[in-house]
Enzyme design. Sequence first.
Site, PDB file in Angstrom:
ATOM      1  N   TYR A  64       3.141   1.839  -7.555  1.00 47.94           N
ATOM      2  CA  TYR A  64       2.761   1.640  -6.161  1.00 47.94           C
ATOM      3  C   TYR A  64       3.799   0.786  -5.442  1.00 47.94           C
ATOM      4  CZ  TYR A  64      -1.996   3.439  -7.041  1.00 47.94           C
ATOM      5  OH  TYR A  64      -3.090   4.222  -7.345  1.00 47.94           O
ATOM      6  N   GLY A  65       4.999   1.313  -5.361  1.00 46.85           N
ATOM      7  CA  GLY A  65       6.062   0.614  -4.667  1.00 46.85           C
ATOM      8  C   GLY A  65       7.174   1.592  -4.318  1.00 46.85           C
TER       9      GLY A  65
END
Length: 342
Positions: A64-65
């Site tokens: 999640y980046g």
Amino acid sequence: MVAATATLPGAGSEVVVGRISHGLMFMTAGSSPVPDEQCFKSIKTGVDALPPGAKAFLNAGEFYGPNFGTANLEMLARFYEKYPEYVDKTFLSVKGGIVEKKPIPDCSLENLRKSVDKIQSALGPLKKIDLYEPARVDPKFSIEEQMATLVTLLKEGKFTHIGLSECNANTLRRAHAVHPITAAEIEVSPWEYGGNQKAVIETAKELGICVLAYSPLGRGFLTGQIKKFDDIPEGDHRRLFDKFKEDNIAHNYQLVKALTTVADRLGYTPAQLCIAWVASLGPHVVPLPGSSKASRTLENLEAGDIKLSDTDLAEVNEIIGAHTVKGGRYLGKSDQEMFLWG
């Protein structure tokens, strides 16, 4: 406020969590990462609203980046470093197990061990992984083989609980026969409630498994804030999704209007009505809305205290049944190809 709680069924029965869990994806996965202090306040607000002994159920991701990176976990590491007293007040679920920098699942022993080690390294020494979920079932291996790999890592002390993400009911049953599954994460909302959701929820109830119901607000659409395609910011991934295409939004917004009418009459926000409806599907169903603002976290938690009457539920179910949703969940491609948005 003192937020409602739930005891995880089955393998998680020693864990009491908030009735509403907290998705952290868009704190770091959006085009503009949210400042740490705003993220921290949102997380702390959710924890502080719970009674003593209950843990906030946080949901994070290895990827999640930017560039499928570990920014989400690094943010959490900074949070726990600043607020070490919150380590034991949170129950942390993390999705992982993709091919390096690609949205493709790889549930080989080599890759899953690499995944959990990478997650733990990014999290730092204070917080351990409570529940680990391969982000998708890997079609290259049987579910029995994938579970054997997860059990190996569990016994090595890499994490405490095993979860699955986006599985069907048959896969969940077969996996649980190998080793108890604590949680199954699937998409559930008033615009995503079909045969697979119903079957997984019923099977999980039978087996004593928590259903972690992500996107209960239809990726924000059911809040009523998006009425037309131009309301979606430039660069927002929802512009790519079938349900948000310009020729589908006007049709799908009719569902939102109908739900908003009910919410207004009952004195709730549309978001709270949707979360409460998802929670009504069973005590083992834990809604998983995302939030990066403390005010939104509180709004979501308040939905855990809502008890919809039989009449209210019948009205909402009638609305859901009467409004056909146009558009697929992703881009018209398979969930395996587009799993990162789960």
